[in-house]
Scaffold this motif. Sequence first.
Motif, short mmCIF file in Angstrom:
data_model
loop_
_atom_site.label_atom_id
_atom_site.label_comp_id
_atom_site.label_asym_id
_atom_site.label_seq_id
_atom_site.Cartn_x
_atom_site.Cartn_y
_atom_site.Cartn_z
N VAL A 93 -11.80 -81.13 -82.22
CA VAL A 93 -12.25 -79.74 -82.41
C VAL A 93 -11.09 -78.78 -82.20
CG1 VAL A 93 -13.83 -77.96 -81.58
CG2 VAL A 93 -14.55 -80.36 -81.58
N LEU A 94 -10.35 -79.01 -81.10
CA LEU A 94 -9.27 -78.08 -80.78
C LEU A 94 -8.17 -78.09 -81.85
CD1 LEU A 94 -8.93 -78.57 -76.90
CD2 LEU A 94 -10.05 -76.71 -78.14
N LEU A 95 -7.86 -79.28 -82.37
CA LEU A 95 -6.80 -79.38 -83.38
C LEU A 95 -7.16 -78.57 -84.63
CD1 LEU A 95 -5.64 -83.12 -83.26
CD2 LEU A 95 -4.32 -81.04 -82.74
N LYS A 96 -8.46 -78.63 -84.99
CA LYS A 96 -8.89 -77.91 -86.18
C LYS A 96 -9.21 -76.44 -85.87
CE LYS A 96 -10.28 -81.32 -89.47
NZ LYS A 96 -9.72 -82.53 -88.90
N GLY A 97 -9.67 -76.19 -84.66
CA GLY A 97 -10.13 -74.84 -84.32
C GLY A 97 -9.02 -73.92 -83.86
N LEU A 98 -8.09 -74.46 -83.02
CA LEU A 98 -7.08 -73.60 -82.41
C LEU A 98 -6.17 -72.85 -83.40
CD1 LEU A 98 -5.98 -75.47 -79.14
CD2 LEU A 98 -7.36 -73.40 -79.38
N PRO A 99 -5.71 -73.51 -84.49
CA PRO A 99 -4.80 -72.79 -85.41
C PRO A 99 -5.43 -71.51 -85.98
CG PRO A 99 -4.80 -75.13 -85.89
CD PRO A 99 -5.88 -74.91 -84.89
N ASN A 100 -6.75 -71.50 -86.11
CA ASN A 100 -7.40 -70.33 -86.70
C ASN A 100 -8.01 -69.39 -85.67
OD1 ASN A 100 -6.91 -71.30 -89.30
ND2 ASN A 100 -8.66 -72.69 -89.10
N ILE A 101 -7.77 -69.72 -84.40
CA ILE A 101 -8.54 -69.03 -83.38
C ILE A 101 -8.24 -67.53 -83.34
CG2 ILE A 101 -7.07 -69.30 -81.31
CD1 ILE A 101 -9.72 -70.28 -79.93
N ILE A 102 -6.94 -67.16 -83.53
CA ILE A 102 -6.58 -65.74 -83.45
C ILE A 102 -7.26 -64.96 -84.58
CG2 ILE A 102 -4.66 -64.06 -83.49
CD1 ILE A 102 -4.62 -65.78 -81.00
N SER A 103 -7.12 -65.47 -85.80
CA SER A 103 -7.72 -64.75 -86.93
C SER A 103 -9.24 -64.70 -86.82
CB SER A 103 -7.30 -65.39 -88.27
OG SER A 103 -7.80 -66.71 -88.30
N LYS A 136 -14.11 -72.85 -90.50
CA LYS A 136 -13.08 -72.12 -89.76
C LYS A 136 -13.71 -71.35 -88.59
CE LYS A 136 -10.23 -68.31 -90.47
NZ LYS A 136 -10.07 -67.17 -91.31
N LEU A 137 -14.75 -70.58 -88.89
CA LEU A 137 -15.42 -69.80 -87.85
C LEU A 137 -16.17 -70.71 -86.86
CD1 LEU A 137 -16.89 -66.58 -89.50
CD2 LEU A 137 -14.85 -66.85 -88.08
N ALA A 138 -16.79 -71.76 -87.42
CA ALA A 138 -17.57 -72.67 -86.56
C ALA A 138 -16.66 -73.31 -85.52
CB ALA A 138 -18.23 -73.74 -87.42
N LEU A 139 -15.50 -73.81 -85.97
CA LEU A 139 -14.62 -74.51 -85.04
C LEU A 139 -13.94 -73.54 -84.08
CD1 LEU A 139 -13.19 -77.31 -87.33
CD2 LEU A 139 -14.91 -77.48 -85.52
N ALA A 140 -13.74 -72.30 -84.52
CA ALA A 140 -13.19 -71.30 -83.59
C ALA A 140 -14.18 -71.06 -82.47
CB ALA A 140 -12.90 -69.99 -84.34
N ALA A 141 -15.45 -70.91 -82.82
CA ALA A 141 -16.49 -70.72 -81.79
C ALA A 141 -16.53 -71.92 -80.86
CB ALA A 141 -17.85 -70.51 -82.45
N ALA A 142 -16.45 -73.13 -81.45
CA ALA A 142 -16.48 -74.35 -80.63
C ALA A 142 -15.27 -74.40 -79.70
CB ALA A 142 -16.50 -75.58 -81.53
N SER A 143 -14.09 -74.02 -80.22
CA SER A 143 -12.88 -74.06 -79.38
C SER A 143 -12.99 -73.10 -78.21
CB SER A 143 -11.64 -73.71 -80.21
OG SER A 143 -11.50 -74.62 -81.26
N ILE A 144 -13.50 -71.91 -78.50
CA ILE A 144 -13.66 -70.93 -77.40
C ILE A 144 -14.59 -71.50 -76.33
CG2 ILE A 144 -14.55 -68.64 -76.79
CD1 ILE A 144 -13.74 -67.74 -79.65
N SER A 161 -12.29 -61.56 -86.35
CA SER A 161 -13.42 -61.33 -87.26
C SER A 161 -14.58 -60.70 -86.49
CB SER A 161 -13.88 -62.65 -87.89
OG SER A 161 -14.74 -63.33 -87.01
N ARG A 162 -15.33 -59.86 -87.19
CA ARG A 162 -16.40 -59.10 -86.56
C ARG A 162 -17.46 -60.03 -85.98
NH1 ARG A 162 -20.72 -56.43 -89.42
NH2 ARG A 162 -21.86 -55.21 -87.90
N GLU A 163 -17.72 -61.11 -86.70
CA GLU A 163 -18.79 -62.00 -86.29
C GLU A 163 -18.48 -62.71 -84.96
OE1 GLU A 163 -20.00 -64.67 -89.36
OE2 GLU A 163 -21.29 -65.80 -88.01
N ILE A 164 -17.25 -63.26 -84.88
CA ILE A 164 -16.89 -63.96 -83.64
C ILE A 164 -16.82 -62.96 -82.49
CG2 ILE A 164 -15.03 -65.23 -82.45
CD1 ILE A 164 -16.61 -67.02 -84.26
#
Lengths: 274, 344
Positions: free
Chosen positions: A35-45, A238-246, A49-52
């Motif tokens: 999860v982190l490998l896929k989520g972390l690179p996009n975490i800042i962007s 992208k958004l799903a894995l960012a939420a999971a990483s957080i 986003s308004r949704e996150i």
Amino acid sequence: MEKSEVRGQNILFTAVISISIAFLTGFIILAISMVLLKGLPNIISSILSREIQFAVKLSFATSIISTLLCIAIAVPVSYGMSRLEFFGKRFVSTVLDIPIALPPIVSGVALLLLFGTTEFGHALAARGIQFIFTPLGIILAQFFVNVPYMIKVLGSTMNDIDPRMEFVARTLGCSRLQAFFKITLPLARSGLMAGIVITWARALGEFGAALMLAGATRLKTETLPVSLFLNMSCGDLKLALAAASILIIISVLSLFLFEIMGGKQYELSRSSLY
Amino acid sequence: MLRIDNLYKKLGSFELTNINLNIEKDEYFIILGPTGTGKTVLLELIAGMYQPDKGSVWFGDTKISDLYPEQRNIGFVYQDYALFPHLTVKENIFFGIKCRGIDVNEGHRRFKEIVDFLNIEYLLDRFPSTLSGGEQQRTAIARALVTSPRILLLDEPLSALDPRTKQIFQEELRRIHDNLKTTTLHITHDFSEAMALGSQVGVLHNGEIMQVGKPMEVFRHPNSHFVANFVGAENIIEGNARGKTIEVCNNINIETIMEKTGPSTLTIRPEDIIISREKLFSSAQNNIPGKIINMIHQGPLYRVTVDAGVALTALVTMQAVEEMGLEKGDPVWVAFKSAAVHVL
């Protein structure tokens, strides 16, 4: 038994234990790092986003409020369960544990029926206290599912505190209330902190009960787990894995905090200054 | 001053039945009883942790058994001291001053007085977990006394201390009582504490007070078999102390670890005395020759009494008696360490 045979058995025994530990540790690290490998690179962007942003804010707000509610109820309840003797105590104790045993989604259904179909629920709704499909419902769901954990952690701490401490305080002139606030509560500090961390972390990740009661409406009742669910469902990885990483980062940090706070007695942590 | 009327309490497996006691103002009253006879519960009933099932506790004309613990003004020191672990020594002592709402200046005056009196100035900023047993005890006593309680309850205050510290604190308790005159109720299973400190002693057995009187009275005239057995502190000897030596009769000196001057009473437990045919060269500082005047068979042991100028009773195993071939009338040596001599 031959000497070499004994040795062989001992080696086998150690090997099974070592492999089990190594396997499980590796398995957990592997799964999480996916999860982190896929989520972390996009975490800042994603965070931009308004949704996150909405999900993070709603998650924090609801989990903090529900944790405060848990403290407000769990402190007197755990104290009473630890110190008072009354008829039916074992029954009450079992009832208080029920939400731990229930699947959260069942707890959610129970709350939905209570607040959605009864006169009691309608009366509250008529006064503007609406739990169905609102953030208030998320708070209530988190509270219902997590308060038993807080009671458990606090209860074991209260049981460890010698009741004679309060009694001595009373011989020195304190009322029961003063003795509670000056002696028992400060001595329960480490347990309270550990309870807060574990309750808050669980509230942040609460999904099943909240989903039933508050629904999964984008930008309305969208907490981090709901955001993960909604974005997975519609394929926005992208958004799903960012939420999971957080969620993973917060959970790991909380676990770390819990270990620090739960593992140390208050007395030791203070006296170590000397 | 403190009166206990027909007190009855059942708690778990044991019960206190029909306790009647009268403790006068300024008295040092000792309740003596074997472990597990409900001595602590009696103190807790007086202080208000439990309500009696029957009977009452009075302070003068006030029935305090109807009051909450915080209304009774009783100082309580537990055997393990029960200091508040999250507060420093200073905060522990100030606790009662704040709770009782004592005026700030008066509170500081009392605090300073008790801290100076007990010599605990150097402990004030420390936490209880860093204190020795003796230091914890002085802190607990200071915490209890600073609120000027009507009575001080001490639950086995000396039993957690090693023998040397115990002697020192026994003196300390005497000094505290002599100076502050706080009425004190002290419970113990050790008769020598009663002899050393008590102005009155009550013997508790099976939840009942068996006998009340001055310690020497109870010792000399026990009113029952149990009391006789229980207070059977043998080897109680009068003498004249000069420093660490006590002359007990012509030319017989007993070495002790406590310095004292003037008439003194000492006790030595029979199991601390060794009997031998020849003079022992050991770490025991007291070696006195004598003659066996009595031997009583008691289970696996012999109770051997030796006339060594004073009568001294020792417990000797059957095996030792056989090996040495001890008989009544035989010349022997008695030996005991100076630390085994308990000066009252």
